[in-house]
Motif scaffolding. Structure first.
Motif, PDB file in Angstrom:
ATOM      1  N   PRO A  10       9.730  22.474  10.174  1.00  0.00           N
ATOM      2  CA  PRO A  10      11.132  22.936  10.052  1.00  0.00           C
ATOM      3  C   PRO A  10      12.198  22.502   9.104  1.00  0.00           C
ATOM      4  O   PRO A  10      13.105  23.358   8.743  1.00  0.00           O
ATOM      5  N   GLU A  32      10.948  30.916  14.393  1.00  0.00           N
ATOM      6  CA  GLU A  32      10.386  29.608  14.941  1.00  0.00           C
ATOM      7  C   GLU A  32       9.304  29.627  15.659  1.00  0.00           C
ATOM      8  O   GLU A  32       9.128  30.573  16.557  1.00  0.00           O
ATOM      9  N   PRO A  57       6.346  22.225  16.853  1.00  0.00           N
ATOM     10  CA  PRO A  57       7.539  23.156  16.062  1.00  0.00           C
ATOM     11  C   PRO A  57       7.263  23.247  14.505  1.00  0.00           C
ATOM     12  O   PRO A  57       7.149  22.356  13.821  1.00  0.00           O
ATOM     13  N   VAL A  59       7.723  26.476  11.471  1.00  0.00           N
ATOM     14  CA  VAL A  59       8.691  27.548  10.904  1.00  0.00           C
ATOM     15  C   VAL A  59       7.912  28.646  10.039  1.00  0.00           C
ATOM     16  O   VAL A  59       7.188  28.080   9.372  1.00  0.00           O
TER      17      VAL A  59
END
Length: 112
Positions: A10, A32, A57, A59
């Motif tokens: 990210p 996301e 996480p 992107v």
């Protein structure tokens, strides 16, 4: 036409967006997402208890480009997203059969 899909860390998003803008890419989609690869997640401690985080996480960037521009887009994403650490992400390039701009009815390369 090609659809370039990149899954990156990210904090690298702004650098990738800037690199693509410098190439003349006029639009992209960002989502996301969470996932894992060779990293297999990691462990964290919360309120004294250790637990496993299986999905990290990320992107996902999707950009439709003319075929002639696809290799340069891939190179730009790779250069901007690379940290040299595990988990930098992946880039996928797919053939894009058709594109249509809803507002004007332009299609294929003109719609990009």
């Amino acid at each position: 036409m090609k659809l370039v899909i990149a899954v990156i860390k990210p904090f690298k998003l702004d650098e990738v967006r800037e690199a693509l803008t410098n190439l003349g890419v006029e639009g992209l989609t960002v989502t996301e997402v969470k996932g894992f690869g060779r990293q297999k997640g990691h462990t964290e401690i919360y309120r004294g208890a250790e637990y496993a985080v299986s999905f990290l996480p990320k992107v996902k960037i999707e950009v439709a480009v003319k075929s002639a521009l696809a290799d340069r887009v891939v190179e730009a994403i790779q250069a901007a997203a690379k940290t040299g650490q595990i988990g930098d992400g992946k880039i996928f390039v797919l053939d894009l059969e058709k594109a249509l701009r809803i507002r004007t009815g332009e299609s294929d390369d003109d719609a990009l």
